[in-house]
Design a protein around this motif. Sequence first.
Motif, mmCIF file in Angstrom:
data_model
loop_
_atom_site.group_PDB
_atom_site.id
_atom_site.type_symbol
_atom_site.label_atom_id
_atom_site.label_comp_id
_atom_site.label_asym_id
_atom_site.label_seq_id
_atom_site.Cartn_x
_atom_site.Cartn_y
_atom_site.Cartn_z
ATOM 1 N N ASN A 264 45.201 23.386 52.864
ATOM 2 C CA ASN A 264 43.783 23.045 52.841
ATOM 3 C C ASN A 264 43.071 23.673 51.653
ATOM 4 O OD1 ASN A 264 40.920 24.320 53.987
ATOM 5 N ND2 ASN A 264 41.162 22.131 54.372
ATOM 6 N N ASN A 265 43.524 24.859 51.220
ATOM 7 C CA ASN A 265 42.844 25.573 50.139
ATOM 8 C C ASN A 265 43.861 26.247 49.226
ATOM 9 O OD1 ASN A 265 42.938 28.745 50.828
ATOM 10 N ND2 ASN A 265 42.871 27.559 52.722
ATOM 11 N N ALA A 266 43.365 26.922 48.203
ATOM 12 C CA ALA A 266 44.240 27.532 47.200
ATOM 13 C C ALA A 266 44.280 29.048 47.284
ATOM 14 C CB ALA A 266 43.821 27.098 45.798
ATOM 15 N N GLY A 267 43.961 29.591 48.448
ATOM 16 C CA GLY A 267 44.114 31.034 48.640
ATOM 17 C C GLY A 267 42.818 31.803 48.585
ATOM 18 N N LEU B 232 51.300 34.365 46.894
ATOM 19 C CA LEU B 232 52.392 33.485 46.463
ATOM 20 C C LEU B 232 52.141 32.994 45.039
ATOM 21 C CD1 LEU B 232 54.986 32.158 47.748
ATOM 22 C CD2 LEU B 232 53.551 30.167 48.197
ATOM 23 N N LEU B 233 50.897 32.626 44.754
ATOM 24 C CA LEU B 233 50.528 32.201 43.411
ATOM 25 C C LEU B 233 50.696 33.337 42.412
ATOM 26 C CD1 LEU B 233 47.312 30.201 44.352
ATOM 27 C CD2 LEU B 233 49.300 29.219 43.200
ATOM 28 N N LYS B 234 50.210 34.509 42.788
ATOM 29 C CA LYS B 234 50.273 35.663 41.889
ATOM 30 C C LYS B 234 51.703 36.055 41.571
ATOM 31 C CE LYS B 234 48.184 40.211 41.201
ATOM 32 N NZ LYS B 234 47.269 41.240 41.788
ATOM 33 N N ARG C 87 54.495 26.016 41.195
ATOM 34 C CA ARG C 87 54.304 25.124 40.051
ATOM 35 C C ARG C 87 53.099 24.214 40.262
ATOM 36 N NH1 ARG C 87 55.317 19.903 39.252
ATOM 37 N NH2 ARG C 87 56.434 19.721 41.241
ATOM 38 N N LYS C 88 52.885 23.780 41.516
ATOM 39 C CA LYS C 88 51.832 22.807 41.798
ATOM 40 C C LYS C 88 51.263 23.066 43.177
ATOM 41 C CE LYS C 88 51.186 17.768 42.309
ATOM 42 N NZ LYS C 88 51.850 16.450 42.204
#
Length: 233
Positions: A53-56, A65-67, A72-73
Motif C-alpha cells: 500500500n505504501n513505500a515505508g 528493506l529499501l535501505k 529494485r522496484k
Amino acid sequence: MIDKIVQSTAEAIGHVDDGSTVLLGGFGTAGMPDELLAALIELGPRELTIVSNNAGNGEAGIAALLKAGLVRKIICSFPRSADSYVFDELYRAGKVELELTPQGNLAERLRAAGAGIGAFFCPTGFGTELAGDRETRVINGKPYVLEYPIHGDLALIKAERGDRWGNLSYRKAARNFGPVMATAARKTVATVHEIAELGALDPESIVTPGIFVSRIVKIERVATEAGGFRKEA
C-alpha cells in the motif's frame, strides 16, 4: 497431519530467489509484517519487486528493506508520506523504480491474480499518465483502462490468530490487503499473535482459509514504553 506452524521467521520464509516479487500486507503501519521483513533482510535476496500500500515509514519495515538495497522496484498507492524519506532519497537518486497504482486498482489487480482473471477493465486512471500506453475501451458509454493482475512469488502478511492448518483471522485495519495477497502468491507466510486449537476459530471469523497459507509463525506483541502492548489500528 497438516501442521504449518514453524518456530522462526527465517524458517517460515525459507529460500527467496533474487528478482522475486514480494507482496506485503498491511495498511500503513497497521498489519505490516515487520518481523518477517527483518528476516527477509537477513536472507538478503536482491533485485526484489515489492508490492504494498505504501513505500515505508521511518527506517523500519519496508523502509529498512529499501535501505538495505534489496529492492529494485516498488508497486504501491502511497509512496510519499511525512516519514517516507528513505524511499524519497532512493527514488530521487534513481536507485529504485516506482509503479504508482491507485489503491482500488491495486486491490483488484491482486484479487484478479488470486481469482485466475487474465485482465480487466477499470475506469480509474483513464485520461491520465497512470493509464500509460495500455489499451482503453468505451463500454456502455464509459471509458476504461485495461489492467493486469499482480502475481507474487511470496506474500508476507500479519494476522491476529491462526491454527495449524493455516486458517487466519485479522484485527481491524491490519486485515487490509493481507487476504487478497494471500491468494495472489505462490507462497504465503503469516505471523500471528495467537495459535488457536483446531476448531477454536469461529468459521465466520476466518478471513483467509488455510489452503492459501504455506506457513505461520507466532510472534510476541511489542511492549510499549507505558508498559502496555502495541495494538493495530
